[in-house]
Design a protein around this motif. Structure first.
Motif: not given
Length: 375
Positions: A223-235, A249-258
């Motif tokens: 889902k987040t691969k289109t948001t540049e700079g986002a990194k998902v980590e499996n802990n 300016k992309k935080w809102s987009e990322l929040a919606q994806q999550v």
């Protein structure tokens, strides 16, 4: 003790907690029978309403998520409403430097068993853009190794336990990964508990959530691969979505994806750290509970002569700071260059100061001739 799964019912939760010893070991003598009881819930801070709105089951608006993302960012921290009347000088009076107050700290610890609890990112290593490169320096590793020779020492982190171990590479420590949901004692011998070579104990109160966490991780990566700079980590027992390298300016987009992913998983909840969104199981377990579990495992659950010290830099560490305040034993040290609402008693500004503080503890122990801090 034979290999088995022991289910412990949490009377305040609808979930069971699985405790799984991986081998015969006296390192956690009573822990496999009953985890320590502690009040549930999370510490109340001035941004409580914002944090409540982060719950996945609620009708949280995306702009509220973004407001909280900004509030947790060091670049925005001074503008937070809760800190409007806190200037640096008044804050430092309430949370003085642990280095400046070292003699006072030592006086309070004399005659007691010091037990050290350390966060990793931002405490033992600097905060970096790429979480996979949060390496501990050689001097810090040397200092932590010496510390563990003097006092029982645990690393309590939101990271995957295996990943943090790959950074630290010290087998003599206790490791509590995934915000305390994955705990293991030293694999080799310990001067505090006699453990056979290769033995250790694994405590995983959220093991039933592993398949769900893996599903969410894979979906968030996609889902987040289109948001540049986002990194998902499996802990392992939680998933971290890092937005340190995402344009604001992309935080809102990322929040919606999550949110679009998590709305299908009511048994998971969202919490937040320094430029990271963290997805965790809804069980009542956190770094404070991990601290209590480890104290009990070491035989210090009801001792009056134990002196726990917890050092951390993030919001999740507040759970441990509050436990120490409630117990009236030891203290917390917040690592931060900025004033923050905290239950910690003292402060340090950066990992370099943490290393200096730990080094002074080791030096004091060496000069104490073994009589003033029982080991």
């Amino acid at each position: 003790m034979t290999k088995q799964n022991v289910l412990v019912s949490d009377t305040k939760s609808t979930f069971n907690m699985a405790i799984m010893p991986i081998s015969n070991s006296p390192i956690f003598p009573r822990a496999a029978q009953k985890p320590p009881a502690a009040p549930g819930g999370y510490i109340s801070i001035s941004r409580k309403k914002l944090l409540k709105n982060l719950e996945i089951n609620g009708e949280a608006r995306i702009n509220t998520w973004v407001d909280s993302m900004k509030a947790s960012s060091p670049t925005h921290i001074k503008a937070t409403p809760s800190l409007a009347d806190h200037d640096q000088s008044s804050w430092i009076v309430r949370h003085p430097s642990a280095l400046d107050m070292f003699e006072q700290i030592i006086d309070a610890a004399k005659g007691k068993q010091i037990v050290m609890f350390l966060d990793y990112d931002g405490t033992l290593s600097p905060i970096v853009d790429d979480p996979d490169r949060a390496f501990m320096s050689r001097p810090m590793r040397k200092t932590v190794r010496k510390l563990a020779m003097c006092f029982p020492t645990a690393i309590v982190t939101g990271r995957c336990r295996d990943k943090v171990y790959s950074f630290v590479k010290l087998a003599e420590l206790y490791y509590a990964g995934s915000h305390g949901m994955d705990i293991k004692g030293p694999a080799k011998g310990s001067k505090y508990k006699k453990v056979s070579e290769g033995n250790g104990v694994l405590f995983q109160p959220a093991s039933e959530f592993l398949p769900m966490i893996d599903e969410v991780y894979k979906q968030l990566v996609e889902k987040t691969k289109t948001t540049e700079g986002a990194k998902v980590e499996n802990n392992k027992f939680c998933v971290s979505v890092h937005f340190r390298c995402v344009e604001e300016k992309k935080w809102s987009e990322l929040a919606q994806q999550v949110k679009s992913v998590l709305k299908e998983y009511p048994k998971l909840r969202l919490t937040q750290g320094r430029k990271v969104l963290e997805i965790r199981p809804t069980i009542k377990w956190d770094k404070g509970k991990a601290l209590e579990f480890l104290l009990e495992s070491l035989g210090f659950a009801n001792c009056t002569d134990v002196f726990p010290v917890y050092i951390g830099d993030d919001r999740s560490d507040e759970d441990a700071f509050k436990i120490l305040r409630d117990r009236g034993q030891g203290f917390g040290i917040l690592v931060s260059k900025f004033p923050k609402e905290t239950s910690a008693s003292y402060s340090l500004q950066e990992p370099a100061q943490v290393m200096d503080f730990l080094g002074r503890l080791v030096e004091w122990k060496g000069l104490s001739l073994g009589g003033q801090a029982r080991v």
